[in-house]
Design an enzyme around this catalytic site. Sequence first.
Site, PDB file in Angstrom:
ATOM      1  CE  LYS A  49      -3.252  -3.032   0.515  1.00 33.16           C
ATOM      2  NZ  LYS A  49      -3.864  -3.650  -0.656  1.00 33.16           N
ATOM      3  CE1 TYR A 263      -9.134  -9.558   3.123  1.00 29.86           C
ATOM      4  CE2 TYR A 263      -9.960  -9.545   5.379  1.00 29.86           C
ATOM      5  CZ  TYR A 263      -9.099  -9.063   4.423  1.00 29.86           C
ATOM      6  OH  TYR A 263      -8.189  -8.095   4.762  1.00 29.86           O
ATOM      7  CE1 TYR A 289      -5.742  -8.612   0.862  1.00 27.60           C
ATOM      8  CE2 TYR A 289      -4.920  -8.373   3.108  1.00 27.60           C
ATOM      9  CZ  TYR A 289      -5.863  -8.086   2.140  1.00 27.60           C
ATOM     10  OH  TYR A 289      -6.929  -7.293   2.443  1.00 27.60           O
TER      11      TYR A 289
END
Length: 336
Positions: A49, A263, A289
């Site tokens: 990010k 998730y 992830y």
Amino acid sequence: MNTASFPRVRLTQAPTPLEFLPNITRLLQGPNVYIKRDDNTGLALGGNKTRKLEFLIGDALAKGATHIVTQGATQSNHVRQTIAAANKFGLKSTVLLEERVSGAHADYYNNGNVLLDQILGAQIETRPAGLDMNNELVAVGERLKSAGEAPYLIPGGGSNAIGALGYVVSAQEIIAQSNDLGLRVDHVVHATGSTGTQAGLVVGFQGANSGIPVLGISVRAARDKQEDNVRKLARQTWELLKIRGKLPDETVQANSDYVGGGYGVPTDGMLEAVQLLARTEGILLDPVYSGKGFAGLLDLIRKGHFHPGQNIVFVHTGGAVGLFGYRSVLAPQAAF
């Protein structure tokens, strides 16, 4: 394909390393496996990010923002890095943590990224699962406006066309590094969630006519939905950069076979991937992830999807901080 015309701040310790994984390559007896170390971007323990935030914070400052507002799941890596980036440029921040994973161990709600969010000092608000988090962002923005602030709203994962520019830059970086190494990259693989990383990589490689295909291993959505979401954002990014022609639909490819129970829900494949890379190469993945992304890569190699002699680059998107929220799964027995 010029990103220089967009407001940008410098946050990333770039270029991040592009490393060969000799032990994994030898163990799997398949393609040559490389790793792009975007876990080492440098901001508040790093992660992908940071690249997006260079353009998002740049845009916020250009628009006179005083307060950053964003959202993510409880163990959001994006939220951690956003708070740190806001701090660096003297901006206030309010973050919304969605309780997307239910029934997790207490560590999940109090350790890892949550602990760092608190240390970094943002205003933290929680939301139950199932809400429209974009609407929640807008509502908080309106509240801050009425209090005299100039809010700048960043979507989950920093995944809009401006944020995706960070991974257009990353694609260009991978091309430059592979050229310096004399390396032909046959495929780039990474974990895909909020879509900004994959959209940026696809646009970056396609816009440079590199011919390098990207495979996103989904951590949340089904394949058709994930590809549609990535394709939509990739087209927006393509148009933002004013690249000639049309982005071909087939450049967006996702695989959703490794999501498991949903998730943030651990899978056996993720557990193996985290332990295997740590114990062979000394590199820490994350449980949400990169752990699931690398699990997908391992399985595809074992199934012969990639072939000996090919060169595969796995983009490590960071997030090892999240491991501390999953101790009950990763190391359930106390060492002492």
